[in-house]
Motif scaffolding. Structure first.
Motif, PDB file in Angstrom:
ATOM      1  N   ARG A  17       1.032  -1.538  -0.287  1.00  0.00           N
ATOM      2  CA  ARG A  17       0.247  -0.033  -0.150  1.00  0.00           C
ATOM      3  C   ARG A  17       0.976   1.156  -0.303  1.00  0.00           C
ATOM      4  NH1 ARG A  17      -1.774  -4.544   2.298  1.00  0.00           N
ATOM      5  NH2 ARG A  17      -4.050  -4.451   2.258  1.00  0.00           N
ATOM      6  N   LYS A  18       0.131   2.133  -0.659  1.00  0.00           N
ATOM      7  CA  LYS A  18       1.499   2.984  -0.983  1.00  0.00           C
ATOM      8  C   LYS A  18       1.102   4.454   0.485  1.00  0.00           C
ATOM      9  CE  LYS A  18       3.474   2.593  -4.635  1.00  0.00           C
ATOM     10  NZ  LYS A  18       3.121   3.502  -6.001  1.00  0.00           N
ATOM     11  N   ILE A  19       1.678   5.104   0.959  1.00  0.00           N
ATOM     12  CA  ILE A  19       2.074   6.041   2.264  1.00  0.00           C
ATOM     13  C   ILE A  19       1.380   7.384   1.541  1.00  0.00           C
ATOM     14  CG2 ILE A  19       2.052   7.166   4.019  1.00  0.00           C
ATOM     15  CD1 ILE A  19       4.666   4.368   3.824  1.00  0.00           C
ATOM     16  N   ARG A  20      -0.017   7.838   1.910  1.00  0.00           N
ATOM     17  CA  ARG A  20      -0.682   8.902   1.584  1.00  0.00           C
ATOM     18  C   ARG A  20      -0.147  10.099   2.611  1.00  0.00           C
ATOM     19  NH1 ARG A  20      -5.276  12.365   2.437  1.00  0.00           N
ATOM     20  NH2 ARG A  20      -6.877  10.209   2.790  1.00  0.00           N
ATOM     21  N   VAL A  21       0.303  11.224   3.164  1.00  0.00           N
ATOM     22  CA  VAL A  21       0.644  12.068   4.464  1.00  0.00           C
ATOM     23  C   VAL A  21      -0.936  12.994   4.585  1.00  0.00           C
ATOM     24  CG1 VAL A  21       1.951  13.204   5.107  1.00  0.00           C
ATOM     25  CG2 VAL A  21       2.818  11.413   3.870  1.00  0.00           C
ATOM     26  N   ILE A  22      -1.074  12.936   5.717  1.00  0.00           N
ATOM     27  CA  ILE A  22      -1.786  15.089   5.855  1.00  0.00           C
ATOM     28  C   ILE A  22      -0.982  15.283   7.020  1.00  0.00           C
ATOM     29  CG2 ILE A  22      -3.570  14.957   7.291  1.00  0.00           C
ATOM     30  CD1 ILE A  22      -5.041  12.900   6.424  1.00  0.00           C
ATOM     31  N   LYS A  23      -0.564  16.204   6.357  1.00  0.00           N
ATOM     32  CA  LYS A  23       0.284  17.567   7.315  1.00  0.00           C
ATOM     33  C   LYS A  23      -0.488  18.217   8.079  1.00  0.00           C
ATOM     34  CE  LYS A  23       3.963  17.626   3.285  1.00  0.00           C
ATOM     35  NZ  LYS A  23       5.700  16.846   4.670  1.00  0.00           N
ATOM     36  N   GLU A  24       0.027  18.337   9.024  1.00  0.00           N
ATOM     37  CA  GLU A  24      -0.278  19.274  10.172  1.00  0.00           C
ATOM     38  C   GLU A  24       0.760  20.335  10.836  1.00  0.00           C
ATOM     39  OE1 GLU A  24      -3.206  20.262  10.541  1.00  0.00           O
ATOM     40  OE2 GLU A  24      -4.149  18.265   9.702  1.00  0.00           O
ATOM     41  N   ASP A  25       0.313  21.564  11.008  1.00  0.00           N
ATOM     42  CA  ASP A  25       1.226  22.553  12.182  1.00  0.00           C
ATOM     43  C   ASP A  25       1.224  22.428  12.670  1.00  0.00           C
ATOM     44  OD1 ASP A  25       3.173  24.284  12.037  1.00  0.00           O
ATOM     45  OD2 ASP A  25       2.262  26.389  11.067  1.00  0.00           O
ATOM     46  N   GLY A  26       1.781  21.975  14.013  1.00  0.00           N
ATOM     47  CA  GLY A  26       1.703  22.500  15.483  1.00  0.00           C
ATOM     48  C   GLY A  26       1.919  23.893  15.478  1.00  0.00           C
ATOM     49  N   ALA A  27       3.230  24.630  15.004  1.00  0.00           N
ATOM     50  CA  ALA A  27       2.732  26.260  14.828  1.00  0.00           C
ATOM     51  C   ALA A  27       3.382  25.971  16.389  1.00  0.00           C
ATOM     52  CB  ALA A  27       1.519  27.210  15.255  1.00  0.00           C
ATOM     53  N   SER A  28       4.483  25.883  16.635  1.00  0.00           N
ATOM     54  CA  SER A  28       5.285  25.780  17.993  1.00  0.00           C
ATOM     55  C   SER A  28       4.468  26.274  18.919  1.00  0.00           C
ATOM     56  CB  SER A  28       6.063  27.949  17.854  1.00  0.00           C
ATOM     57  OG  SER A  28       7.056  27.030  16.474  1.00  0.00           O
ATOM     58  N   ASP A  29       3.311  25.436  19.338  1.00  0.00           N
ATOM     59  CA  ASP A  29       2.736  26.408  20.253  1.00  0.00           C
ATOM     60  C   ASP A  29       1.633  24.403  20.808  1.00  0.00           C
ATOM     61  OD1 ASP A  29       0.060  27.763  21.890  1.00  0.00           O
ATOM     62  OD2 ASP A  29      -1.160  26.615  20.536  1.00  0.00           O
ATOM     63  N   TRP A  30       2.172  24.605  22.582  1.00  0.00           N
ATOM     64  CA  TRP A  30       1.385  23.225  22.670  1.00  0.00           C
ATOM     65  C   TRP A  30      -0.065  23.178  22.421  1.00  0.00           C
ATOM     66  CZ3 TRP A  30       5.913  23.934  20.952  1.00  0.00           C
ATOM     67  CH2 TRP A  30       6.822  24.141  21.917  1.00  0.00           C
ATOM     68  N   PRO A  31      -0.741  23.367  23.047  1.00  0.00           N
ATOM     69  CA  PRO A  31      -2.019  23.532  22.715  1.00  0.00           C
ATOM     70  C   PRO A  31      -2.505  23.087  21.408  1.00  0.00           C
ATOM     71  CG  PRO A  31      -1.934  25.479  24.135  1.00  0.00           C
ATOM     72  CD  PRO A  31      -0.397  25.125  23.401  1.00  0.00           C
ATOM     73  N   THR A  32      -1.802  23.903  20.605  1.00  0.00           N
ATOM     74  CA  THR A  32      -2.864  23.823  19.639  1.00  0.00           C
ATOM     75  C   THR A  32      -1.538  22.010  18.662  1.00  0.00           C
ATOM     76  OG1 THR A  32      -2.364  25.815  18.323  1.00  0.00           O
ATOM     77  CG2 THR A  32      -1.713  24.576  16.788  1.00  0.00           C
ATOM     78  N   PHE A  33      -0.369  21.708  19.081  1.00  0.00           N
ATOM     79  CA  PHE A  33      -0.078  19.931  18.927  1.00  0.00           C
ATOM     80  C   PHE A  33      -0.899  19.282  19.113  1.00  0.00           C
ATOM     81  CE2 PHE A  33       4.059  21.600  18.002  1.00  0.00           C
ATOM     82  CZ  PHE A  33       4.484  20.909  17.821  1.00  0.00           C
ATOM     83  N   ALA A  34      -1.628  19.843  21.039  1.00  0.00           N
ATOM     84  CA  ALA A  34      -2.545  18.443  20.754  1.00  0.00           C
ATOM     85  C   ALA A  34      -3.458  18.282  20.336  1.00  0.00           C
ATOM     86  CB  ALA A  34      -2.630  18.798  22.659  1.00  0.00           C
ATOM     87  N   GLU A  35      -5.075  19.151  20.305  1.00  0.00           N
ATOM     88  CA  GLU A  35      -5.834  19.630  19.075  1.00  0.00           C
ATOM     89  C   GLU A  35      -5.251  18.743  17.512  1.00  0.00           C
ATOM     90  OE1 GLU A  35      -7.273  23.287  16.548  1.00  0.00           O
ATOM     91  OE2 GLU A  35      -7.024  23.735  18.171  1.00  0.00           O
ATOM     92  N   LYS A  36      -4.344  19.559  17.146  1.00  0.00           N
ATOM     93  CA  LYS A  36      -3.792  18.657  15.814  1.00  0.00           C
ATOM     94  C   LYS A  36      -3.650  17.297  15.734  1.00  0.00           C
ATOM     95  CE  LYS A  36      -3.377  22.419  13.143  1.00  0.00           C
ATOM     96  NZ  LYS A  36      -4.733  23.206  12.358  1.00  0.00           N
ATOM     97  N   SER A  37      -3.015  16.534  17.026  1.00  0.00           N
ATOM     98  CA  SER A  37      -3.016  15.444  17.102  1.00  0.00           C
ATOM     99  C   SER A  37      -4.368  14.501  17.264  1.00  0.00           C
ATOM    100  CB  SER A  37      -1.711  14.959  18.699  1.00  0.00           C
ATOM    101  OG  SER A  37      -2.424  15.263  19.560  1.00  0.00           O
TER     102      SER A  37
ATOM    103  N   ARG B  15       5.471  17.236  22.937  1.00  0.00           N
ATOM    104  CA  ARG B  15       5.418  16.040  22.978  1.00  0.00           C
ATOM    105  C   ARG B  15       4.266  14.895  24.051  1.00  0.00           C
ATOM    106  NH1 ARG B  15       9.865  14.724  24.022  1.00  0.00           N
ATOM    107  NH2 ARG B  15       9.532  14.077  26.855  1.00  0.00           N
ATOM    108  N   LYS B  16       4.765  16.233  25.621  1.00  0.00           N
ATOM    109  CA  LYS B  16       3.873  15.626  27.001  1.00  0.00           C
ATOM    110  C   LYS B  16       2.332  16.831  26.037  1.00  0.00           C
ATOM    111  CE  LYS B  16       7.330  14.281  29.859  1.00  0.00           C
ATOM    112  NZ  LYS B  16       7.029  13.314  30.412  1.00  0.00           N
ATOM    113  N   ALA B  17       2.041  17.245  25.153  1.00  0.00           N
ATOM    114  CA  ALA B  17       0.986  17.292  25.204  1.00  0.00           C
ATOM    115  C   ALA B  17       0.408  16.804  24.399  1.00  0.00           C
ATOM    116  CB  ALA B  17       1.337  19.084  24.683  1.00  0.00           C
ATOM    117  N   VAL B  18       0.779  15.761  23.551  1.00  0.00           N
ATOM    118  CA  VAL B  18      -0.001  14.892  22.554  1.00  0.00           C
ATOM    119  C   VAL B  18       0.199  13.304  23.366  1.00  0.00           C
ATOM    120  CG1 VAL B  18       1.147  16.456  20.594  1.00  0.00           C
ATOM    121  CG2 VAL B  18       1.523  14.430  20.738  1.00  0.00           C
TER     122      VAL B  18
END
Length: 418
Positions: free
Chosen positions: A94-114, A135-138
């Motif tokens: 199976r070919k890999i398709r990537v969904i890219k998300e930007d955590g924008a150097s903001d830890w709550p954003t990382f949690a939301e995007k994860s 990492r701790k946020a996600v």
């Protein structure tokens, strides 16, 4: 040979194109056969985004904000690995398709995007994060939703999760060997500790201080922390000048590094007068800092772009072919590159995309083609690896001046350092 005979023979360029198309066609057929051997109903029992032809993964890094200077390389290296894996036929056909998300150097954003990647997109794995704060946020989300994160950054340790494969070094691998080298080679007796103000630098310096005082029987003469994005280090530099340490031990991260090293040089704190060992500056950061401002100082890392081995030469060549001849590769970038390959190996060993099966299959996996030379996954989900000391050069590269003789076993919960 007649003119007519010559005109029917393809040009060398067309022959290469035809050969490439044939190779892709063969790899496509092999992929299809592999996918048929592993029907989706059997390799995906937890409703991940896996079809007969495709598997979806996520990338979650800071493409913007103060951490982008450090994380861009990881984004690039992970994509390179995925492109190479796809060119080989993908994972279980199976070919890999990537969904890219930007955590924008903001830890709550990382949690939301994860949460979006795991719950909405149902990705089979995520390659991402850089700072320990992100990492701790996600982490609680990955553990609750049973996702799999491949985390590329050297970090403070004191963590282990079924849901994370740590492809960078933990603190005892990077810090202890580096401090031992400084004590032995530079006869260091006094240390001034400097870091950005969040969990990784503070915990790393706590481990460093215990090693300096309890093992090396030497002295810490200063310890200072500054917020992420901080740009005025003049008062710190004055404190260093007063303390006159044998070693500045630095864990300043992201864009702050540019100001820190430029201001050190402007204040006359240069490598000919002051020994500095950092655990946070790679070739990626030197791009922003400038080779002239960093020259002569030392970094403790497991990987440098200048490593002289066949695996690394191929990797550097492929990276520059994709991202340009001026592209540079740092420690975390290389560790990011390992993530998709380790995931592919675990999926194929498990014969499944299911996270529980991948987690169970990961221990013992080896990557003999790793640019750093060779890595192996420990049962604690960290990698066995070597530690190296590089001296920064004016051209922005590092000259490797020392290397641990053996692979260092990862020990994320070291006794006496917690």
């Amino acid at each position: 040979m007649s003119r007519d005979q010559r005109s029917t023979r393809p040009s060398p360029q067309r022959r290469r194109l035809l050969q490439g198309a044939a190779a892709l066609s063969l790899s496509g057929m092999a992929g299809l056969a592999l996918a048929q051997q592993h029907p989706t109903a059997k390799v995906n029992t937890t409703k991940l985004a896996v079809t007969d032809t495709e598997v979806v993964v996520g990338q979650l890094h800071s493409a913007t904000g103060t951490m982008a200077i450090s994380e861009t390389g990881s984004i690039q290296a992970e994509q390179l690995a995925i492109d190479q894996i796809n060119a080989m036929g993908g994972v279980l056909g199976r070919k890999i398709r990537v969904i890219k998300e930007d955590g924008a150097s903001d830890w709550p954003t990382f949690a939301e995007k994860s949460k979006k990647l795991l719950v909405n997109d149902r990705v089979a794995a995520v390659f991402g994060c850089w700072t320990s704060a992100s990492r701790k946020a996600v982490l609680p989300i990955f553990e609750k939703e049973n996702g799999m994160l491949y985390y590329p950054t050297f970090y403070e340790g004191l963590e282990q999760s079924k849901n994370v494969i740590y492809t960078g070094q933990e603190a005892t691998q990077q810090i202890l060997w580096g401090l031992d080298w400084a004590a032995k080679e530079k006869k260091a007796k006094t240390y001034f500790l400097v870091g950005s103000d969040y969990i990784w630098p503070r915990t790393s310096m706590k481990i460093g201080r215990k090693h300096i005082e309890n093992v090396l029987k030497t002295k810490v003469v200063g310890e200072e922390y500054y917020p992420l994005g901080h740009t005025n280090f003049n008062s710190l530099i004055n404190k260093i000048k007063v303390a006159k340490p044998d070693v500045i031990f630095a864990a300043v991260v992201g864009g702050s590094n540019v100001a820190f090293y430029k201001q050190l040089k402007a204040a006359g704190v240069t490598a000919d007068k002051q020994f500095l060992l950092t655990i946070s500056v790679t070739e990626d950061e030197v791009l922003g800092i400038g080779g002239d401002n960093m020259a002569g100082f030392y970094s403790s890392m497991k990987y440098f772009q200048s490593l002289d081995n066949t695996n690394n030469k191929k990797f550097v060549e492929a990276f520059k072919a994709k991202y340009g001849k001026d592209a540079v590769i740092g420690d975390v970038t290389q560790a990011g590159y390992l993530g998709p390959w380790l995931w592919k190996a675990a999926v194929e060993k498990a014969g499944s995309f299911d996270v529980d099966k991948i987690a169970a299959a990961s221990a013992g996996i080896e990557v003999k083609t790793a640019p750093e030379g060779y890595v192996k996954v420990h049962e604690n989900h960290h990698l066995w690896s070597k530690t190296r000391i590089g001296q920064a050069q004016k051209d922005g590269q590092f000259k490797v001046v020392a290397e641990s003789p053996e692979l260092i076993q990862p020990d994320p919960f070291p006794k006496g350092y917690q």
